[in-house]
Motif scaffolding. Structure first.
Motif, PDB file in Angstrom:
ATOM      1  N   THR A 230       0.826  -1.203   0.000  1.00  0.00           N
ATOM      2  CA  THR A 230       0.000   0.000   0.000  1.00  0.00           C
ATOM      3  C   THR A 230       0.864   1.258   0.000  1.00  0.00           C
ATOM      4  O   THR A 230       2.027   1.232   0.402  1.00  0.00           O
ATOM      5  CB  THR A 230      -0.933   0.049   1.232  1.00  0.00           C
ATOM      6  N   VAL A 231       0.248   2.335  -0.447  1.00  0.00           N
ATOM      7  CA  VAL A 231       0.852   3.660  -0.428  1.00  0.00           C
ATOM      8  C   VAL A 231      -0.222   4.610   0.091  1.00  0.00           C
ATOM      9  O   VAL A 231      -1.333   4.649  -0.443  1.00  0.00           O
ATOM     10  CB  VAL A 231       1.309   4.101  -1.838  1.00  0.00           C
ATOM     11  N   ASN A 232       0.079   5.351   1.165  1.00  0.00           N
ATOM     12  CA  ASN A 232      -0.867   6.323   1.720  1.00  0.00           C
ATOM     13  C   ASN A 232      -0.542   7.708   1.168  1.00  0.00           C
ATOM     14  O   ASN A 232       0.597   8.163   1.258  1.00  0.00           O
ATOM     15  CB  ASN A 232      -0.807   6.334   3.248  1.00  0.00           C
ATOM     16  N   VAL A 233      -1.565   8.358   0.621  1.00  0.00           N
ATOM     17  CA  VAL A 233      -1.393   9.657  -0.030  1.00  0.00           C
ATOM     18  C   VAL A 233      -2.236  10.694   0.703  1.00  0.00           C
ATOM     19  O   VAL A 233      -3.442  10.530   0.846  1.00  0.00           O
ATOM     20  CB  VAL A 233      -1.829   9.593  -1.510  1.00  0.00           C
ATOM     21  N   THR A 234      -1.585  11.773   1.144  1.00  0.00           N
ATOM     22  CA  THR A 234      -2.287  12.879   1.795  1.00  0.00           C
ATOM     23  C   THR A 234      -2.246  14.082   0.855  1.00  0.00           C
ATOM     24  O   THR A 234      -1.183  14.454   0.367  1.00  0.00           O
ATOM     25  CB  THR A 234      -1.625  13.251   3.138  1.00  0.00           C
ATOM     26  N   THR A 235      -3.429  14.662   0.600  1.00  0.00           N
ATOM     27  CA  THR A 235      -3.513  15.826  -0.278  1.00  0.00           C
ATOM     28  C   THR A 235      -4.037  17.032   0.491  1.00  0.00           C
ATOM     29  O   THR A 235      -4.535  16.903   1.606  1.00  0.00           O
ATOM     30  CB  THR A 235      -4.455  15.537  -1.475  1.00  0.00           C
ATOM     31  N   SER A 236      -3.943  18.186  -0.142  1.00  0.00           N
ATOM     32  CA  SER A 236      -4.380  19.429   0.501  1.00  0.00           C
ATOM     33  C   SER A 236      -5.888  19.484   0.701  1.00  0.00           C
ATOM     34  O   SER A 236      -6.370  20.231   1.542  1.00  0.00           O
ATOM     35  CB  SER A 236      -3.920  20.630  -0.327  1.00  0.00           C
TER      36      SER A 236
ATOM     37  N   THR B 227      -5.610   5.465   0.828  1.00  0.00           N
ATOM     38  CA  THR B 227      -4.763   4.283   0.713  1.00  0.00           C
ATOM     39  C   THR B 227      -4.934   3.675  -0.667  1.00  0.00           C
ATOM     40  O   THR B 227      -6.027   3.287  -1.054  1.00  0.00           O
ATOM     41  CB  THR B 227      -5.118   3.244   1.797  1.00  0.00           C
ATOM     42  N   LEU B 228      -3.831   3.629  -1.398  1.00  0.00           N
ATOM     43  CA  LEU B 228      -3.777   2.992  -2.703  1.00  0.00           C
ATOM     44  C   LEU B 228      -3.065   1.657  -2.521  1.00  0.00           C
ATOM     45  O   LEU B 228      -2.139   1.559  -1.721  1.00  0.00           O
ATOM     46  CB  LEU B 228      -3.015   3.867  -3.689  1.00  0.00           C
ATOM     47  N   SER B 229      -3.481   0.637  -3.249  1.00  0.00           N
ATOM     48  CA  SER B 229      -2.835  -0.667  -3.077  1.00  0.00           C
ATOM     49  C   SER B 229      -2.518  -1.314  -4.419  1.00  0.00           C
ATOM     50  O   SER B 229      -3.152  -1.025  -5.429  1.00  0.00           O
ATOM     51  CB  SER B 229      -3.727  -1.595  -2.249  1.00  0.00           C
ATOM     52  N   PHE B 230      -1.525  -2.196  -4.387  1.00  0.00           N
ATOM     53  CA  PHE B 230      -1.206  -3.004  -5.552  1.00  0.00           C
ATOM     54  C   PHE B 230      -0.794  -4.382  -5.078  1.00  0.00           C
ATOM     55  O   PHE B 230      -0.300  -4.550  -3.969  1.00  0.00           O
ATOM     56  CB  PHE B 230      -0.135  -2.348  -6.443  1.00  0.00           C
ATOM     57  N   LYS B 231      -1.073  -5.367  -5.944  1.00  0.00           N
ATOM     58  CA  LYS B 231      -0.776  -6.745  -5.574  1.00  0.00           C
ATOM     59  C   LYS B 231      -0.298  -7.499  -6.796  1.00  0.00           C
ATOM     60  O   LYS B 231      -0.470  -7.059  -7.931  1.00  0.00           O
ATOM     61  CB  LYS B 231      -1.990  -7.422  -4.976  1.00  0.00           C
TER      62      LYS B 231
END
Length: 137
Positions: free
Chosen positions: A114-120, A127-131
């Motif tokens: 997963t990659v957690n992305v915080t925006t303004s 949470t974006l995920s890839f498998k």
């Protein structure tokens, strides 16, 4: 005493429908749903089989659907085997931005990252995920 309890219970039940209409419920939003300003093309990507020892680049794209610019403030991969890159400039309304994750496919076997992305526009990370599966070389 038992008759008193039963009578009290029946009285409460009898008057319950009367009080049910005291507070207006229909047409009164109690919780407002806030639409996300970043509309992600996909929040989860299946990369399938990838060869061991070759890094895999996964690209997540989004469109700014709001009326103000969005800035990606933080991108946090879930482990040290993943690095991330992202749009560094403000994404104007109607324009596209991206987050890229580079996965080091060192160990054979299935994986989910997963990659957690915080925006303004929201301080709650997306949470974006890839498998996929790393196949032995």
């Amino acid at each position: 005493m038992k008759n008193l309890k039963i009578t009290a219970l029946l009285a409460v039940m009898a008057f319950s429908p009367f009080y049910a209409n005291v507070f207006p419920v229909e047409g009164t939003p109690i919780v407002k749903v806030v639409a996300e300003a970043a509309k992600w093309k996909s929040e989860s990507i299946d990369v399938g089989n990838i060869p061991q020892g070759k890094p895999k680049l996964i690209r997540f794209e989004f469109t700014n659907t709001s009326k103000k610019p969005i800035i990606i403030e933080n991108v946090a991969p879930s482990c040290g085997c993943t690095t991330a890159d992202y749009s560094k400039k403000a994404i104007l309304p109607g324009k596209k931005g991206f987050v890229e994750a580079s996965f080091n496919a060192a160990n054979a076997g299935p994986f989910i990252k997963t990659v957690n992305v915080t925006t303004s526009d929201s301080k709650t990370p997306k949470t974006l995920s890839f498998k996929g599966t790393v196949t032995a070389a």
